[in-house]
Design an enzyme around this catalytic site. Sequence first.
Site, short mmCIF file in Angstrom:
data_model
loop_
_atom_site.label_atom_id
_atom_site.label_comp_id
_atom_site.label_asym_id
_atom_site.label_seq_id
_atom_site.Cartn_x
_atom_site.Cartn_y
_atom_site.Cartn_z
N ARG A 15 77.49 82.54 -121.54
CA ARG A 15 76.91 81.42 -122.25
C ARG A 15 75.74 81.88 -123.13
O ARG A 15 75.26 83.01 -123.01
CB ARG A 15 76.42 80.36 -121.24
CG ARG A 15 77.53 79.65 -120.51
CD ARG A 15 77.00 78.75 -119.40
NE ARG A 15 76.47 79.52 -118.28
CZ ARG A 15 75.95 78.98 -117.18
NH1 ARG A 15 75.87 77.67 -117.06
NH2 ARG A 15 75.50 79.76 -116.20
N LYS A 75 70.43 81.28 -118.21
CA LYS A 75 70.13 81.67 -116.84
C LYS A 75 68.67 82.13 -116.72
O LYS A 75 68.00 82.41 -117.70
CB LYS A 75 71.05 82.81 -116.39
CG LYS A 75 72.49 82.38 -116.19
CD LYS A 75 72.62 81.21 -115.22
CE LYS A 75 72.23 81.56 -113.79
NZ LYS A 75 72.30 80.37 -112.89
N TYR A 94 67.37 77.45 -117.27
CA TYR A 94 67.49 77.24 -115.83
C TYR A 94 66.63 78.28 -115.12
O TYR A 94 66.61 79.46 -115.51
CB TYR A 94 68.94 77.40 -115.37
CG TYR A 94 69.85 76.25 -115.73
CD1 TYR A 94 69.62 74.98 -115.21
CD2 TYR A 94 70.94 76.43 -116.57
CE1 TYR A 94 70.46 73.92 -115.53
CE2 TYR A 94 71.79 75.39 -116.90
CZ TYR A 94 71.54 74.12 -116.37
OH TYR A 94 72.36 73.08 -116.69
N HIS A 96 65.68 77.76 -111.13
CA HIS A 96 66.03 77.77 -109.70
C HIS A 96 65.06 78.65 -108.91
O HIS A 96 65.44 79.65 -108.29
CB HIS A 96 67.48 78.23 -109.50
CG HIS A 96 68.49 77.38 -110.19
ND1 HIS A 96 68.79 76.10 -109.78
CD2 HIS A 96 69.27 77.61 -111.28
CE1 HIS A 96 69.72 75.58 -110.58
NE2 HIS A 96 70.02 76.47 -111.50
N GLU A 118 66.80 72.36 -114.65
CA GLU A 118 67.33 71.68 -113.47
C GLU A 118 66.38 70.65 -112.87
O GLU A 118 66.79 69.87 -112.00
CB GLU A 118 67.76 72.69 -112.40
CG GLU A 118 66.61 73.38 -111.68
CD GLU A 118 66.10 74.63 -112.38
OE1 GLU A 118 65.27 75.35 -111.78
OE2 GLU A 118 66.53 74.89 -113.53
N ASP A 270 72.85 78.64 -106.15
CA ASP A 270 71.71 78.78 -107.05
C ASP A 270 70.41 78.38 -106.37
O ASP A 270 69.34 78.87 -106.74
CB ASP A 270 71.89 77.93 -108.31
CG ASP A 270 72.57 78.69 -109.45
OD1 ASP A 270 72.56 79.93 -109.41
OD2 ASP A 270 73.11 78.05 -110.35
#
Length: 371
Positions: A15, A75, A94, A96, A118, A270
């Site tokens: 991505r 990511k 993101y 996490h 997120e 995740d």
Amino acid sequence: MRVGTVREIKNHEYRVGLTPESACELVAHGHEVWVETGAGLGIGASDRDYEAQGATIKPDASTIFAECEMVVKVKEPQPAERAQLREGQVLYTYLHLAPDPEQTADLVKSGVTAIAYETVTGPGGTLPLLKPMSQVAGRMSIQAGATALEKAHGGRGVLLGGVPGVMPGKVVVIGGGVVGFNAAQMAVGLGADVTILDRSPDALERLGIHFESRAKTRFSSKANLADSVADADLVIGAVLIPGAAAPKLVSRAMLSTMKPGAVLVDVAIDQGGCFETSHATTHDNPTFVVDGIVHYCVANMPGAVARTSTYALNNVTLPHALAIADKGWSQALRDDPHLAEGLNVHAGKVTYEAVAADLGYDYAPVSEVLA
């Protein structure tokens, strides 16, 4: 603002943070967009595609990190990327953080302003920037689980839909949110015998109305969970506590009650995973076996369907990226309390309460940061 996006370097992550169309929107708002060469190849977007939309191609990621005021990724930044982040820079991706103390420590040390997709909220406590990837991961979890159930991949040799005269496979979905709903839709579509567990009466009612007799719902008590897991061919872990580590709902002791060759797919990996025996895997080596039970715990499942995932993600992340670029991060967060929920780290402080609690940091409320 000078906004940059880089080629993702996590294992099999194809991505990209900005599509050419998103770059076009930022340029139309008067911003510069820098793109690392080759960043879009995983979604079929060439450097020329970006240039045609007004973006500037740069030869390496270090140039982007060194000179862009905001870096848009997909990511969490890897160690080599985190070393290049700096105070005053905005990282929008993101993160996490709760199950990742090393990343959190590096972001705190860097002084960066880190906004996590997120934890950005929407009306009614929804998570609109997580939702499209949850939809993708939920649907993929059934594909991945069906493959892992094949005998050649270590599974029981069960076809989820069965055939005339042979019973279908039993799928248990733990959690009736976005991931669980989409997993159940796919499993029902294949003709599997599907049970969804959740603790929310409202969620159980909603799921029951939607699926009618095509899927069963069950309250997620400890006894019901243990009984369902023991009878399952495929278990999907689809629980989420926003920003916090996932609860460990399936213990190692429960594996001994399962059928040899049954499969666990941990979509919550995740956030640390919801099975006690889970650890993150990659698309290179997606599964491992514990006590005869196959575990699939790939931490970036949507990266395998990069084009679909990237466009779905950009649809929801772009409006906030435009707001940050147009107004500056602090004013954008003042104007939008939902975006403010995305601020996880700023200037050496942890600004998301669940992350601070899980990892032992002092909590700095966003309201104080913006005051």
